[in-house]
Write an enzyme that holds these catalytic residues in place. Structure first.
Site, PDB file in Angstrom:
ATOM      1  N   CYS A 264       0.787  -1.091  -0.179  1.00  0.00           N
ATOM      2  CA  CYS A 264       0.021   0.141   0.033  1.00  0.00           C
ATOM      3  C   CYS A 264       0.888   1.252   0.107  1.00  0.00           C
ATOM      4  O   CYS A 264       0.620   2.228  -0.716  1.00  0.00           O
ATOM      5  CB  CYS A 264      -0.914  -0.045   1.119  1.00  0.00           C
ATOM      6  SG  CYS A 264      -1.968  -1.237   1.156  1.00  0.00           S
ATOM      7  N   HIS A 265       1.726   1.364   0.860  1.00  0.00           N
ATOM      8  CA  HIS A 265       2.575   2.422   0.551  1.00  0.00           C
ATOM      9  C   HIS A 265       4.263   2.405   0.948  1.00  0.00           C
ATOM     10  O   HIS A 265       5.001   3.183   1.093  1.00  0.00           O
ATOM     11  CB  HIS A 265       2.282   3.072   2.118  1.00  0.00           C
ATOM     12  CG  HIS A 265       0.785   3.555   2.397  1.00  0.00           C
ATOM     13  ND1 HIS A 265      -0.016   2.840   3.179  1.00  0.00           N
ATOM     14  CD2 HIS A 265       0.082   4.544   1.737  1.00  0.00           C
ATOM     15  CE1 HIS A 265      -1.348   3.420   2.729  1.00  0.00           C
ATOM     16  NE2 HIS A 265      -1.146   4.214   2.233  1.00  0.00           N
ATOM     17  N   GLY A 266       4.771   1.134   0.872  1.00  0.00           N
ATOM     18  CA  GLY A 266       5.937   0.817   0.488  1.00  0.00           C
ATOM     19  C   GLY A 266       6.730   0.435   1.713  1.00  0.00           C
ATOM     20  O   GLY A 266       7.938   0.998   1.622  1.00  0.00           O
TER      21      GLY A 266
END
Length: 184
Positions: free
Chosen positions: A148-150
């Site tokens: 989702c956000h790394g």
């Protein structure tokens, strides 16, 4: 001759007013009001307690025979995913080797598992950034990766790269036997 006011009552208690009685009535009325407010407020406060089905999931026992080396199972515990991973020797070596790396949330690998049980990594499976569920085997450190956000976690669940501020949470758990662990 003393001046007297016509109609004045020289005895303050003659009209039946007793200051002790009046104080008692005020205190009793105040106590009744506090009791009524508490009685009305309790149902609203009590409804915020966890439901029975949530309390039933407060602890779970996991049969470790189901998890081969290099595999992971995901269970639902307290409404969140729980990762139970049987780490390989290579995963353990990589985690121990990275103990001295520059970590955002410094923690040694041995502090994240029970003594003598380095192969078992038990983690709450929610990213510490925004609560997404990371997957295993991705990212730059061959551990968990939150697409989702790394956020990149290593094989010990420690944050190595990305926006997550802390490591994956290690819940309270205890080994009941060599093949059974109780989480919670």
């Amino acid at each position: 001759m003393a001046d007297t006011v016509v109609g004045a009552n020289p005895d303050p208690h003659a009209s039946g007013e007793d200051p002790n009685r009046r104080d008692f009535i005020h205190i009793a009325a105040g106590a009744a009001a506090v009791g009524a407010v508490a009685g009305l407020a309790w149902p609203f406060i009590d409804q915020m307690n966890p439901s029975g089905d949530t309390l039933a999931l407060a602890s779970i026992e996991v049969d470790l025979n189901k998890v081969s080396p290099g595999q992971q199972i995901t269970l639902k515990w307290r409404g969140k995913p729980l990762f139970v991973r049987n780490r390989t020797a290579a995963e353990i070596e990589a985690a121990v080797r990275d103990d001295n790396a520059a970590l955002r949330d410094p923690q040694r690998d041995e502090d994240r598992h029970k003594p003598g049980k380095a192969e078992w990594m038990i983690l709450v499976g929610t990213c510490t950034h925004l609560g997404c569920v990371p997957t295993f085997g991705g990212g730059d450190y061959n551990g968990w990766f939150c697409p989702c956000h790394g956020s990149h976690y290593d094989t010990s669940g420690r944050i190595r790269k990305g926006p997550a501020p802390t490591n994956l949470e290690v819940p309270e758990y205890a080994f009941l036997s060599d093949t059974t662990v109780k989480v919670g």
